[in-house]
Design a protein around this motif. Sequence first.
Motif, mmCIF file in Angstrom:
data_model
loop_
_atom_site.group_PDB
_atom_site.id
_atom_site.type_symbol
_atom_site.label_atom_id
_atom_site.label_comp_id
_atom_site.label_asym_id
_atom_site.label_seq_id
_atom_site.Cartn_x
_atom_site.Cartn_y
_atom_site.Cartn_z
ATOM 1 N N GLU A 107 0.822 -1.207 0.000
ATOM 2 C CA GLU A 107 0.000 0.000 0.000
ATOM 3 C C GLU A 107 0.859 1.261 0.000
ATOM 4 O OE1 GLU A 107 -3.348 1.870 2.982
ATOM 5 O OE2 GLU A 107 -3.377 -0.301 2.626
ATOM 6 N N GLY A 108 0.495 2.215 -0.862
ATOM 7 C CA GLY A 108 1.206 3.481 -0.932
ATOM 8 C C GLY A 108 2.331 3.513 -1.952
ATOM 9 N N LYS A 109 2.741 2.356 -2.461
ATOM 10 C CA LYS A 109 3.828 2.310 -3.446
ATOM 11 C C LYS A 109 3.277 2.291 -4.870
ATOM 12 C CE LYS A 109 7.630 0.460 -0.744
ATOM 13 N NZ LYS A 109 8.815 -0.416 -0.800
ATOM 14 N N ARG A 110 4.133 2.652 -5.822
ATOM 15 C CA ARG A 110 3.756 2.741 -7.235
ATOM 16 C C ARG A 110 4.278 1.524 -7.995
ATOM 17 N NH1 ARG A 110 6.695 6.622 -9.438
ATOM 18 N NH2 ARG A 110 5.269 7.318 -11.060
ATOM 19 N N TYR A 111 3.481 1.054 -8.972
ATOM 20 C CA TYR A 111 3.836 -0.139 -9.744
ATOM 21 C C TYR A 111 3.421 0.048 -11.202
ATOM 22 C CZ TYR A 111 4.189 -2.271 -5.119
ATOM 23 O OH TYR A 111 4.534 -2.551 -3.808
ATOM 24 N N LEU A 112 4.138 -0.640 -12.074
ATOM 25 C CA LEU A 112 3.741 -0.703 -13.470
ATOM 26 C C LEU A 112 2.715 -1.817 -13.613
ATOM 27 C CD1 LEU A 112 4.190 0.377 -16.363
ATOM 28 C CD2 LEU A 112 5.889 -1.425 -16.656
ATOM 29 N N VAL A 113 1.558 -1.484 -14.178
ATOM 30 C CA VAL A 113 0.432 -2.420 -14.242
ATOM 31 C C VAL A 113 -0.045 -2.560 -15.683
ATOM 32 C CG1 VAL A 113 -1.919 -2.872 -13.443
ATOM 33 C CG2 VAL A 113 -0.270 -1.753 -11.911
ATOM 34 N N TYR A 114 -0.403 -3.774 -16.067
ATOM 35 C CA TYR A 114 -0.999 -4.042 -17.374
ATOM 36 C C TYR A 114 -2.449 -4.457 -17.168
ATOM 37 C CZ TYR A 114 -1.870 -6.207 -21.934
ATOM 38 O OH TYR A 114 -2.396 -6.524 -23.159
ATOM 39 N N LEU A 115 -3.361 -3.938 -17.999
ATOM 40 C CA LEU A 115 -4.777 -4.248 -17.886
ATOM 41 C C LEU A 115 -5.203 -5.253 -18.943
ATOM 42 C CD1 LEU A 115 -4.631 -1.505 -16.286
ATOM 43 C CD2 LEU A 115 -6.971 -1.115 -17.075
ATOM 44 N N TYR A 116 -6.015 -6.223 -18.534
ATOM 45 C CA TYR A 116 -6.563 -7.209 -19.457
ATOM 46 C C TYR A 116 -7.933 -7.644 -18.940
ATOM 47 C CZ TYR A 116 -5.416 -10.849 -16.033
ATOM 48 O OH TYR A 116 -5.352 -11.621 -14.901
ATOM 49 N N VAL A 117 -8.667 -8.355 -19.766
ATOM 50 C CA VAL A 117 -9.953 -8.902 -19.341
ATOM 51 C C VAL A 117 -9.751 -10.376 -19.002
ATOM 52 C CG1 VAL A 117 -12.326 -9.448 -20.009
ATOM 53 C CG2 VAL A 117 -11.304 -7.278 -20.705
ATOM 54 N N ASP A 118 -10.029 -10.737 -17.757
ATOM 55 C CA ASP A 118 -9.969 -12.135 -17.332
ATOM 56 C C ASP A 118 -11.130 -12.867 -18.009
ATOM 57 O OD1 ASP A 118 -10.438 -14.583 -15.889
ATOM 58 O OD2 ASP A 118 -9.196 -13.800 -14.266
ATOM 59 N N GLU A 119 -10.812 -13.738 -18.961
ATOM 60 C CA GLU A 119 -11.851 -14.396 -19.761
ATOM 61 C C GLU A 119 -12.736 -15.313 -18.928
ATOM 62 O OE1 GLU A 119 -10.040 -16.305 -23.061
ATOM 63 O OE2 GLU A 119 -9.396 -14.416 -24.009
ATOM 64 N N ALA A 120 -12.163 -15.929 -17.894
ATOM 65 C CA ALA A 120 -12.946 -16.847 -17.053
ATOM 66 C C ALA A 120 -13.997 -16.089 -16.250
ATOM 67 C CB ALA A 120 -12.027 -17.626 -16.125
ATOM 68 N N LEU A 121 -13.633 -14.911 -15.770
ATOM 69 C CA LEU A 121 -14.539 -14.122 -14.935
ATOM 70 C C LEU A 121 -15.202 -12.988 -15.699
ATOM 71 C CD1 LEU A 121 -12.253 -13.835 -11.775
ATOM 72 C CD2 LEU A 121 -14.127 -15.444 -12.141
ATOM 73 N N ASP A 122 -14.706 -12.696 -16.929
ATOM 74 C CA ASP A 122 -15.166 -11.563 -17.725
ATOM 75 C C ASP A 122 -15.070 -10.270 -16.919
ATOM 76 O OD1 ASP A 122 -16.064 -10.450 -20.112
ATOM 77 O OD2 ASP A 122 -18.158 -10.434 -19.434
ATOM 78 N N LEU A 123 -13.897 -10.073 -16.303
ATOM 79 C CA LEU A 123 -13.657 -8.898 -15.474
ATOM 80 C C LEU A 123 -12.374 -8.187 -15.903
ATOM 81 C CD1 LEU A 123 -14.390 -10.288 -11.880
ATOM 82 C CD2 LEU A 123 -15.813 -8.682 -13.169
ATOM 83 N N ILE A 124 -12.396 -6.858 -15.836
ATOM 84 C CA ILE A 124 -11.168 -6.090 -16.062
ATOM 85 C C ILE A 124 -10.241 -6.345 -14.885
ATOM 86 C CG2 ILE A 124 -10.181 -3.808 -16.377
ATOM 87 C CD1 ILE A 124 -12.942 -2.872 -17.346
ATOM 88 N N THR A 125 -9.024 -6.743 -15.200
ATOM 89 C CA THR A 125 -8.067 -7.148 -14.164
ATOM 90 C C THR A 125 -6.708 -6.548 -14.455
ATOM 91 O OG1 THR A 125 -9.263 -9.249 -14.028
ATOM 92 C CG2 THR A 125 -7.132 -9.161 -12.926
ATOM 93 N N GLY A 126 -5.925 -6.356 -13.400
ATOM 94 C CA GLY A 126 -4.568 -5.858 -13.561
ATOM 95 C C GLY A 126 -3.553 -6.926 -13.235
ATOM 96 N N THR A 127 -2.357 -6.760 -13.750
ATOM 97 C CA THR A 127 -1.268 -7.682 -13.441
ATOM 98 C C THR A 127 0.056 -6.932 -13.450
ATOM 99 O OG1 THR A 127 -0.136 -9.736 -14.084
ATOM 100 C CG2 THR A 127 -0.970 -8.360 -15.870
ATOM 101 N N THR A 128 0.983 -7.371 -12.624
ATOM 102 C CA THR A 128 2.354 -6.846 -12.663
ATOM 103 C C THR A 128 3.293 -7.909 -13.217
ATOM 104 O OG1 THR A 128 2.730 -7.513 -10.358
ATOM 105 C CG2 THR A 128 1.993 -5.254 -10.732
ATOM 106 N N LYS A 129 2.708 -8.981 -13.763
ATOM 107 C CA LYS A 129 3.493 -10.033 -14.418
ATOM 108 C C LYS A 129 3.318 -9.869 -15.927
ATOM 109 C CE LYS A 129 2.978 -13.607 -10.846
ATOM 110 N NZ LYS A 129 2.437 -14.975 -10.581
ATOM 111 N N PHE A 130 4.397 -9.615 -16.642
ATOM 112 C CA PHE A 130 4.293 -9.517 -18.098
ATOM 113 C C PHE A 130 5.579 -9.991 -18.752
ATOM 114 C CE2 PHE A 130 5.754 -5.501 -16.521
ATOM 115 C CZ PHE A 130 4.721 -4.996 -15.741
ATOM 116 N N LYS A 131 5.421 -10.408 -20.000
ATOM 117 C CA LYS A 131 6.525 -10.973 -20.762
ATOM 118 C C LYS A 131 7.539 -9.897 -21.115
ATOM 119 C CE LYS A 131 5.243 -13.915 -23.844
ATOM 120 N NZ LYS A 131 4.709 -14.481 -25.122
ATOM 121 N N ARG A 132 8.823 -10.200 -20.930
ATOM 122 C CA ARG A 132 9.876 -9.261 -21.278
ATOM 123 C C ARG A 132 10.237 -9.389 -22.763
ATOM 124 N NH1 ARG A 132 9.980 -5.767 -17.012
ATOM 125 N NH2 ARG A 132 9.998 -6.925 -15.059
ATOM 126 N N ASN A 133 10.391 -8.251 -23.425
ATOM 127 C CA ASN A 133 10.783 -8.217 -24.832
ATOM 128 C C ASN A 133 9.960 -9.181 -25.699
ATOM 129 O OD1 ASN A 133 12.843 -6.284 -24.440
ATOM 130 N ND2 ASN A 133 14.154 -7.884 -23.621
#
Length: 274
Positions: A107-133
Amino acid sequence: MQLGKTQTLKISDKNYSGWILKDESGEKAFLPKVFTSDEKEIDDDVEVFVYQDDGKLKATTEIPLAEVGEYAVMSCVQSLPSGAFMDWGIIKDLFIPYKQQKSKIIEGKRYLVYLYVDEALDLITGTTKFKRNPQYQDLPLQKGEKVDLIMMNESELGWNVVINKKYIGLIYASDVFKKLYPLSEEGGYIKDIREDGKIDVSLQPEGFENIDEFKQKILDKLDENYGLLYLSDKSSPEEIKAELQMSKKNFKKALGGLYKDKIVDISDDKIKLV
């Protein structure tokens, strides 16, 4: 209805708590009264961002930090064992499940976030896990194009960066001429789009067509130093990088142009304004 995207919808109905909006297919979303205006009437168009709240489609005229398919730097407003809530610029916070966190979000810290739609839940979701290059196809980018960058992290090769909030690229260490920091924003240029779909980026433009930018940088530094700069075309790349944050190649091009225009005199160890 494009979930997680800004789009134009029509006003279908109005009530005491807000407006009912619909798209061309008739699908509806609710716009709370706080985002409405008296100037609009039934069947008028309104540009909104569509998201979900308690399983229902809602709309807002606020501009989110990122839409689905984009990256953004966000601050954590609440961290729970199940996940973290991030401030993404609209009335509703973005949820990042614990399993989608590269490391525990604090809490209170800044992060790089990617947004996607979770197909199983059909919900907008964020992740800090993403493929490099990652490898891309049919990129809407051109060599030499000016782009916006978010600095990701430093690696053995250089800096991984986010390009125009959508793509991951790389600035090679040899093209870094200034101090960089994770999550900071910089301007950059597409250096190369490789055959394998990876993107190389530079902090500085290349070629004589962009030499004016480097010439102005030298002139600005001369003005700061009362018309004298202890650099020349014999200076080392390290000295030029430390003083002007540019490569020796670009420095020599710009300096040659200034000399040809009779704006500067060049000695073995210094440059003077004429």
